[in-house]
Design a protein around this motif. Structure first.
Motif, PDB file in Angstrom:
ATOM      1  N   ILE A  78       1.123   8.796  -5.675  1.00 29.08           N
ATOM      2  CA  ILE A  78       0.167   9.082  -6.746  1.00 29.08           C
ATOM      3  C   ILE A  78      -1.261   8.887  -6.251  1.00 29.08           C
ATOM      4  O   ILE A  78      -1.648   7.791  -5.836  1.00 29.08           O
ATOM      5  N   SER A 110      -2.976  12.659 -10.060  1.00 24.97           N
ATOM      6  CA  SER A 110      -3.183  12.125 -11.400  1.00 24.97           C
ATOM      7  C   SER A 110      -4.590  12.455 -11.912  1.00 24.97           C
ATOM      8  O   SER A 110      -5.422  13.005 -11.189  1.00 24.97           O
ATOM      9  N   VAL A 159       7.067   4.085  -6.665  1.00 24.07           N
ATOM     10  CA  VAL A 159       5.730   4.661  -6.741  1.00 24.07           C
ATOM     11  C   VAL A 159       4.896   4.091  -5.598  1.00 24.07           C
ATOM     12  O   VAL A 159       5.099   2.956  -5.176  1.00 24.07           O
ATOM     13  N   GLY A 161       0.744   4.506  -3.667  1.00 26.87           N
ATOM     14  CA  GLY A 161      -0.599   5.043  -3.808  1.00 26.87           C
ATOM     15  C   GLY A 161      -1.605   3.931  -3.973  1.00 26.87           C
ATOM     16  O   GLY A 161      -1.244   2.782  -4.232  1.00 26.87           O
ATOM     17  N   SER A 163      -4.741   1.537  -5.391  1.00 23.07           N
ATOM     18  CA  SER A 163      -5.144   1.012  -6.692  1.00 23.07           C
ATOM     19  C   SER A 163      -6.186   1.951  -7.297  1.00 23.07           C
ATOM     20  O   SER A 163      -7.013   2.527  -6.595  1.00 23.07           O
ATOM     21  N   LYS A 167      -1.387   4.667 -11.412  1.00 23.29           N
ATOM     22  CA  LYS A 167       0.059   4.465 -11.329  1.00 23.29           C
ATOM     23  C   LYS A 167       0.594   3.820 -12.606  1.00 23.29           C
ATOM     24  O   LYS A 167       1.589   4.276 -13.169  1.00 23.29           O
ATOM     25  N   SER A 168      -0.053   2.757 -13.060  1.00 21.91           N
ATOM     26  CA  SER A 168       0.443   2.053 -14.244  1.00 21.91           C
ATOM     27  C   SER A 168       0.370   2.937 -15.484  1.00 21.91           C
ATOM     28  O   SER A 168       1.289   2.948 -16.303  1.00 21.91           O
ATOM     29  N   ILE A 171       3.260   5.370 -15.296  1.00 21.23           N
ATOM     30  CA  ILE A 171       4.535   4.713 -15.605  1.00 21.23           C
ATOM     31  C   ILE A 171       4.665   4.511 -17.114  1.00 21.23           C
ATOM     32  O   ILE A 171       5.725   4.742 -17.702  1.00 21.23           O
ATOM     33  N   THR A 182      -2.891  -1.401 -17.533  1.00 19.86           N
ATOM     34  CA  THR A 182      -3.714  -0.424 -16.830  1.00 19.86           C
ATOM     35  C   THR A 182      -5.071  -1.011 -16.523  1.00 19.86           C
ATOM     36  O   THR A 182      -5.583  -1.865 -17.238  1.00 19.86           O
ATOM     37  N   ASP A 212       8.202  -0.160 -11.023  1.00 17.61           N
ATOM     38  CA  ASP A 212       6.800  -0.491 -11.270  1.00 17.61           C
ATOM     39  C   ASP A 212       6.440  -1.544 -10.234  1.00 17.61           C
ATOM     40  O   ASP A 212       7.021  -2.633 -10.214  1.00 17.61           O
ATOM     41  N   GLY A 215       0.107  -2.325  -6.639  1.00 13.55           N
ATOM     42  CA  GLY A 215      -0.560  -1.322  -5.801  1.00 13.55           C
ATOM     43  C   GLY A 215      -0.975  -1.913  -4.467  1.00 13.55           C
ATOM     44  O   GLY A 215      -1.148  -3.119  -4.322  1.00 13.55           O
TER      45      GLY A 215
END
Length: 288
Positions: A78, A110, A159, A161, A163, A167-168, A171, A182, A212, A215
């Motif tokens: 991501i 994203s 996942v 990628g 920070s 990502k969060s 998810i 997030t 999950d 990062g």
């Protein structure tokens, strides 16, 4: 399903509730410990309190050290296109690492609601020849999620990628629940702030799981020989048999089919330059 503060939370076959387990002392003696995603055997010590002991770990089909996960067969890589700006070389390093581990990458761009005109076409031209699925999603606008969910079905997916890539948020959007905190991107550094503190395996649907994970902002590809590198670039790998010289490094050699493919636009110059940068690092690194 989760490892936290010395406890390993185990979901039994066909079960709905997890057991909080400690690991047997034999793991410490072997300097081993269970990873989230491991298939384990465990003994129930207190049924009422849902407690137990992990007694053994089944053979892993794959594992990663960063993030510490086991038995995933694919990964959502991501990256945001903007905020923070896309780092192509960093993305390529993730892809190389996953190729090396035998884990299929799915490239997820994203924050697509922030994209500019032409971004998607440009990125498909660069990464399309790799052969990986490419998705453009916006967790905020709820767009592109159905395509990603379809790719997750029947798989155990991690996942990866930097920070700040969202990502969060992704998810959360894929799971339909606010499971992950997030964060935001620092205005001063342009980098994301890490929000996930531990690794957890989420059940998205039947036979469909998503990790999950915390990062991490950098990845190194030093645990390989320079001669191996081209094998982890699918689009380069497909042209290697056409080079004039056996063992061609695709650098300065004449009659190189890979360089000819770059000049013809069949391999993106961005990916080729990323390949050369990593190749030269591997060539020049000191051997101890």
């Amino acid at each position: 399903m989760k490892a936290l503060s010395g406890f390993y939370y185990v979901l039994p076959d066909g079960g709905e509730r997890v057991y909080a387990c400690r690991a047997k002392g034999v793991f410490r003696k072997k300097n081993e410990h269970p990873l989230v995603g491991d298939i384990v055997n465990f003994d129930v010590t207190h049924e009422k309190d849902m407690e137990g002991h992990v007694t053994s770990i089944e053979k892993r089909s794959s594992f990663l050290v960063r993030p510490p996960v086991a038995n995933c067969d694919q990964a959502l890589v991501i990256f945001a296109v903007h905020t923070p700006d896309l780092n192509h070389n960093q993305l390529t390093r993730y892809l190389v690492m996953l190729e090396q581990k035998g884990i299929r990458p799915i490239i997820v761009f994203s924050k697509s609601d922030l994209n500019e005109a032409g971004d998607e076409e440009k990125l498909r031209k660069i990464y399309g020849p790799c052969g990986y699925p490419i998705c453009f999603v916006s967790s905020k606008a709820k767009s592109g999620l159905a395509e990603v969910l379809e790719l997750l079905k029947g798989h155990v997916t991690t996942v990866a990628g930097p920070s700040g890539a969202g990502k969060s948020a992704l998810i959360n959007a894929l799971s339909g629940r606010e499971l992950a905190t997030t964060g935001c991107v620092s205005e001063r550094t342009g980098r994301g702030k890490q929000t996930t503190r531990h690794t957890e395996l989420l059940r998205i649907a039947e036979d469909t799981y998503l990790f999950d994970t915390p990062g991490f902002s950098s990845i190194e590809n030093k645990q390989m020989e320079k001669e191996e590198l081209s094998g982890f670039f699918p689009e380069i790998r497909s042209y290697e048999g056409g080079c004039r010289f056996r063992g061609c490094a695709h650098d300065r050699e004449p009659g190189c089919a890979v360089k000819e493919a770059v000049e013809a636009g069949e391999i993106s110059s961005q990916r080729y330059q990323d390949y050369l940068l990593i190749y030269h690092e591997l060539r020049d690194q000191k051997k101890y």
